[in-house]
Design an enzyme around this catalytic site. Structure first.
Site, PDB file in Angstrom:
ATOM      1  CG  ASN A  64      78.378   0.523 -36.252  1.00  0.00           C
ATOM      2  OD1 ASN A  64      78.478   0.856 -37.429  1.00  0.00           O
ATOM      3  ND2 ASN A  64      79.087  -0.460 -35.727  1.00  0.00           N
ATOM      4  CB  CYS A  73      82.474   3.137 -42.536  1.00  0.00           C
ATOM      5  SG  CYS A  73      80.915   3.067 -43.457  1.00  0.00           S
ATOM      6  N   GLY A  74      83.874   1.799 -45.517  1.00  0.00           N
ATOM      7  CA  GLY A  74      84.204   2.115 -46.900  1.00  0.00           C
ATOM      8  C   GLY A  74      83.201   3.027 -47.571  1.00  0.00           C
ATOM      9  CG  ASN A 157      85.866  -2.675 -40.677  1.00  0.00           C
ATOM     10  OD1 ASN A 157      86.548  -3.168 -41.571  1.00  0.00           O
ATOM     11  ND2 ASN A 157      84.708  -2.107 -40.931  1.00  0.00           N
ATOM     12  CG  ASN A 190      81.581  -5.525 -40.175  1.00  0.00           C
ATOM     13  OD1 ASN A 190      80.597  -4.857 -39.904  1.00  0.00           O
ATOM     14  ND2 ASN A 190      82.809  -5.142 -39.821  1.00  0.00           N
ATOM     15  NE  ARG A 209      82.455  -4.012 -35.431  1.00  0.00           N
ATOM     16  CZ  ARG A 209      83.707  -3.640 -35.161  1.00  0.00           C
ATOM     17  NH1 ARG A 209      84.411  -4.298 -34.253  1.00  0.00           N
ATOM     18  NH2 ARG A 209      84.265  -2.639 -35.814  1.00  0.00           N
ATOM     19  CB  CYS A 217      79.109  -3.570 -46.067  1.00  0.00           C
ATOM     20  SG  CYS A 217      80.481  -3.495 -44.890  1.00  0.00           S
ATOM     21  N   GLY A 218      80.997  -1.146 -47.878  1.00  0.00           N
ATOM     22  CA  GLY A 218      82.208  -0.960 -48.665  1.00  0.00           C
ATOM     23  C   GLY A 218      83.372  -1.789 -48.165  1.00  0.00           C
TER      24      GLY A 218
END
Length: 274
Positions: A64, A73-74, A157, A190, A209, A217-218
């Site tokens: 991040n 992370c999609g 996540n 998230n 997050r 955000c995937g």
């Protein structure tokens, strides 16, 4: 160091090839590079590494903007798949990778979209992690002097999903950071704000997050659909409308993996002295 700037629906990434380059990123360096005034500027840093298993093609790490490392992370997964093909690191359409969360298969389609097998959503509180006595479809939380109904799920996540009447007026900027660091999320979370338009269509904003609200955000889209299906609100195939654009999510329910399909865009290549 050479890098590429990419984005998935406006969720932007600095992508670095650590297969052919020797690189090391401290949290301090990541924060400096992430600064949109003094550095490259990005929501997340993606680092592509050689595989740890001969059956896989690559390993990749996700950081991040605040320097913290995350497991999933999609949108980053889709950009990763485009990057390794653009840079000639592979010519495969089905790419097998590992992350801190486990293994994934990414498929680049004929129309240059990327389909990601995100695995099966995990609703067990200990997997999120989320402090609760038992697994529920809906939890009651107190935050910012409000009583909030939410669903929680791990997509590799931690995610918390709240249903709202209208995402345009949702208290993302005020409620997002309070819930992100709520004591019931020991590793933070998230926070998704979901508006159900119809069973096959939702609108979504996500406070991520370690990054704040992003254009898309995937994994947040996957989480929202998974929670919506679990709560009986959504169909098995759902169009997710985010500020940055559209993702298509499909999940047949428990015992099946969840699939995310969407675009990944290469913006430019650069070189920076560290």
């Amino acid at each position: 160091m050479q890098f590429s700037k990419m984005h998935g629906l406006g969720n932007d990434f600095m992508v670095v090839d650590a297969v052919t380059q020797n690189v090391f990123f401290s949290p301090e360096l990541i924060r400096r590079l992430a600064d949109r005034h003094l550095g490259v500027g990005f929501d997340q840093l993606l680092v592509i590494e050689p595989p740890y298993d001969p059956e896989l093609d690559f390993h990749y790490r996700i950081f991040n903007a605040d320097g913290s490392e995350v497991a999933q992370c999609g949108n980053g997964a889709r950009c990763f798949a485009r990057f390794v093909r653009l840079k000639g690191l592979t010519n495969k359409r089905d790419i097998r990778v590992s992350t801190a969360n486990g293994r994934m298969v990414l498929t680049v389609t004929d129309d240059d979209l990327v389909r990601v097998n995100m695995g099966e959503p995990n609703f067990e509180p200990s997997a999120v992690p989320f402090r609760a006595n038992k697994a529920e479809k809906t939890y009651i939380m107190r935050a910012a002097e409000q009583t909030i109904l939410c669903g929680v799920v791990s997509i590799g996540n931690p995610h918390c999903v709240i249903q709202v009447d209208d995402v345009d007026t949702a208290a993302v900027e005020t409620l997002g950071p309070v819930l992100e660091s709520h004591e019931r999320f020991p590793e933070r979370a998230n926070i998704g704000f979901m508006q159900v338009v119809k069973r096959e269509h939702i609108r979504l904003r996500v406070y991520e997050r370690g990054a704040g609200e992003t254009q898309a955000c995937g994994s947040g889209a996957c989480a929202a659909v998974a929670v919506g299906i679990q709560q009986g609100l959504l169909a098995e195939e759902v169009r997710v409308e985010l500020p940055g654009g559209r993702l298509d999510i499909a999940w047949k329910g428990p015992g099946h993996p969840l699939y995310m399909t969407g675009p990944a865009v290469h913006v430019y290549d650069g070189f920076i002295h560290l």
